[in-house]
Write an enzyme that holds these catalytic residues in place. Structure first.
Site, short mmCIF file in Angstrom:
data_model
loop_
_atom_site.label_atom_id
_atom_site.label_comp_id
_atom_site.label_asym_id
_atom_site.label_seq_id
_atom_site.Cartn_x
_atom_site.Cartn_y
_atom_site.Cartn_z
N CYS A 77 11.47 -10.20 27.61
CA CYS A 77 12.85 -10.14 27.11
C CYS A 77 13.71 -11.37 27.36
O CYS A 77 14.32 -11.90 26.44
CB CYS A 77 13.57 -8.94 27.72
SG CYS A 77 13.10 -7.40 26.94
N PHE A 123 11.74 -16.72 36.17
CA PHE A 123 11.62 -15.40 35.56
C PHE A 123 10.63 -15.41 34.40
O PHE A 123 10.39 -16.44 33.77
CB PHE A 123 12.98 -14.87 35.09
CG PHE A 123 13.70 -15.70 34.05
CD1 PHE A 123 13.28 -15.73 32.73
CD2 PHE A 123 14.82 -16.45 34.41
CE1 PHE A 123 13.96 -16.48 31.78
CE2 PHE A 123 15.51 -17.22 33.47
CZ PHE A 123 15.07 -17.23 32.15
N ARG A 155 -4.98 1.53 21.20
CA ARG A 155 -3.83 1.85 22.05
C ARG A 155 -3.51 3.35 21.99
O ARG A 155 -3.25 3.98 23.01
CB ARG A 155 -2.62 1.02 21.61
CG ARG A 155 -1.65 0.76 22.71
CD ARG A 155 -0.65 -0.32 22.36
NE ARG A 155 -0.19 -0.98 23.59
CZ ARG A 155 0.76 -1.88 23.64
NH1 ARG A 155 1.34 -2.31 22.54
NH2 ARG A 155 1.12 -2.40 24.79
N ALA A 206 21.01 -12.06 28.89
CA ALA A 206 21.40 -13.46 29.14
C ALA A 206 22.10 -13.58 30.50
O ALA A 206 21.83 -14.50 31.28
CB ALA A 206 22.31 -13.95 28.02
N TYR A 236 5.40 -1.01 25.53
CA TYR A 236 6.10 -0.90 26.81
C TYR A 236 7.45 -0.20 26.67
O TYR A 236 7.93 0.41 27.62
CB TYR A 236 6.28 -2.28 27.44
CG TYR A 236 4.99 -2.80 28.05
CD1 TYR A 236 4.66 -2.50 29.36
CD2 TYR A 236 4.08 -3.53 27.30
CE1 TYR A 236 3.48 -2.94 29.92
CE2 TYR A 236 2.89 -3.97 27.85
CZ TYR A 236 2.59 -3.67 29.17
OH TYR A 236 1.41 -4.09 29.71
N VAL A 237 8.07 -0.32 25.49
CA VAL A 237 9.35 0.34 25.28
C VAL A 237 9.14 1.75 24.71
O VAL A 237 9.58 2.74 25.29
CB VAL A 237 10.24 -0.49 24.32
CG1 VAL A 237 11.49 0.29 23.95
CG2 VAL A 237 10.63 -1.81 24.99
#
Ligand code: UDX
Ligand code: ADP
Length: 463
Positions: A277, A273, A40, A226, A13-14
């Site tokens: 991450c 959430f 992939r 955070a 994804y990154v």
């Protein structure tokens, strides 16, 4: 150094979207994305662009433009490392599931394997860029491996954290708020930073490119996530109070968001959430703080996770309580399984935990998600190891048609804010449901007043 060849280890994804955009914006640079996962890589190379392994709005067009020109996907990791001047490391860094730091610390085994592979293969000087989110001081560990096991060549380690959000990755990459690059203060370190700055300068203005020392860069990434997660837990804490007091959390969010010191973004109350991450990075932060004996700092940030877990549990509890304290044998339809809209990623999605709770109560869960496959949904549940795979499969059914998913359901739960849910024929859905027909809108996505007028019993979050 004039950069002509870049390699990225990790086509996830990154790595995938980031490299696609670098290739599109820098046609003079050859960008090779490598991964151990052959399936992939084959999917990234699929002629049919709708089959690339990551769904992100706009990504197929960019891959279509650059692939085969200066963007390549390959499983030949050694060759790509050997040829590149800059090597990005974008492999996964999940939370450890074993040993010391289990459930808290990041598992750095994939990072270490990459570092050892780079050390073994590299025959000339390289710039190695940390792209994955990592605990502070990982760069030091990478440097130690490279310097002690390499072929005597020079390595510069840079930290260049990724700030893209899934679902808007392409937009975030094309128009980033900032690019952060951390490196050594030595002459060589500064040269390496400048080489990477020059790559981004092809489309990002200089004032948006920040350079810092490596540790500030690493810690900034954890801090940003955070802070963002903390806003969501803060508004979710208020949502519970709103439900008790008669306030409406959307009105509260609007009222406080107009204060320019607070700002309006990331104040949407939800079922909690998810994503790869937020939880991982906060757990990392908590683990690092504890390892330095900073217990108050650790407790402070851990509360963000505790609140998020509470919010997910509160949502499933509310469904059970409202359905007359039993969901046993009842059909509950989940609209959405992804952790947010416009992505097929399900990592840490609230849907997984809510489903797990409801299956414990013997509910039958029907799922409709426009982009998530049935296998993924079953795998996500099995990964929790709450019960056998067979028991999960008996309780879960997945649909490609939302109306069939909702047919005969006792309740609908909205877990992801996919836009298309707003356009459904809700009268048709109502007519085919058990009565009373309940909707639990974990995203405050739907028009509650219209649904109530049809006859639904509608519950949002925080009102
Ligand atoms: C996040 C960061 O935003 C990004 O900068 C970083 O690089 C990676 O982590 P991502 O996890 O892709 O990105 O998505 P994000 O948009 O941050 O959403 C995370 C979760 O919070 C989702 O489950 C989302 O639905 C939820 N959320 C977000 C809310 O519940 N309310 C909000 O107001 C915003
Ligand atoms: P992210 O969200 O951080 O991009 P993903 O799990 O989507 O995480 O992608 C990480 C990718 O890295 C996976 O496709 C995985 O196969 C790949 N990977 C992990 N370790 C290595 C390695 N040593 N060499 C090459 N690829 C790797």
């Amino acid at each position: 150094m004039g950069i002509t060849k870049i390699c990225c280890i990790g086509a996830g994804y990154v790595g995938g979207p980031t490299m696609a955009v670098i290739a599109q914006k820098c046609p003079h640079i050859q960008v090779t994305v490598v991964d151990l996962n052959e399936a992939r890589i084959a999917a990234w190379n699929d002629k049919d662009l709708s089959q690339i392994p990551i769904y992100e709005p706009g990504l197929d067009v960019i891959v279509g433009e650059a692939r085969g020109r200066n963007l390549f996907f390959s499983t030949d990791v050694d060759k790509a490392i050997d040829e590149a001047q800059i090597i990005f490391i974008s492999v996964n860094t999940p939370t450890k599931t074993y040993g010391k730091g289990k459930g808290m610390a990041a598992d750095l085994k994939y990072i270490e394997l990459c570092a050892r592979q780079i050390a073994r293969v590299a025959k000339d000087n390289k710039i190695v860029v940390e792209k994955s989110t990592l605990p502070v001081r990982t760069a030091e560990a990478i440097k130690s491996i490279l310097d002690n096991t390499g072929n005597g060549v020079q390595f510069q380690i840079l930290s260049n954290p990724e700030f893209l959000a899934e679902g808007t990755a392409v937009e975030d990459l094309l128009n980033p708020d900032r690019i952060l690059i951390g490196g050594d203060s030595t002459v060589e370190g500064q040269k390496a930073i400048q080489s990477l700055v020059n790559v981004y300068s092809n489309w990002v203005s200089d004032e948006k490119i920040l350079t810092t020392n490596v540790w500030s860069s690493e810690l900034s990434k954890l801090t940003a996530n955070a802070f963002l997660a903390q806003r969501i837990s803060s508004i979710n804490a208020m949502s519970e109070l709103c439900e008790k007091t008669g306030a409406d959390v959307s009105e509260v969010a609007k009222a406080i968001g107009m204060d320019s010191r607070i700002g309006s973004k990331f104040l949407k109350a939800s079922v909690g959430f998810g994503g790869s991450c937020f939880q991982k990075d906060i757990l990392n932060l908590v683990y690092i703080a504890k390892s330095y004996g900073l217990n108050e700092v650790a407790d402070y940030w851990e509360q963000v996770i505790i609140m998020n877990d509470h919010q997910k549990r509160r949502f499933s509890d509310k469904i059970v309580q409202t359905l007359y304290n039993t969901v046993s044998g009842k059909k509950i339809t989940f609209l959405g399984w992804a952790f947010k809209k416009d992505t097929n990623d399900t990592r840490e999605s609230a849907a997984i935990y809510v489903a797990d709770d409801l299956i414990n109560e013997h509910a039958n869960i029907a799922v409709y998600d426009p982009k998530v496959s049935t296998n993924k949904i079953i795998d996500d549940l099995n990964y929790l190891e709450t019960r056998t795979a067979e028991k999960n499969e008996n309780r879960i059914s997945c649909f490609t048609d939302p109306y069939q998913a909702c047919h005969n359901a006792h309740a609908i739960a909205v877990l992801t804010e996919w836009d298309e849910f707003k356009t459904f024929d809700w009268q048709k859905i109502y007519d085919a449901m058990q009565k009373p027909a309940f909707i639990f809108d974990g995203r405050n996505l739907l028009n509650g007043a219209e649904l109530k007028a049809i006859g639904f019993v509608y519950h949002g979050v925080g009102a």
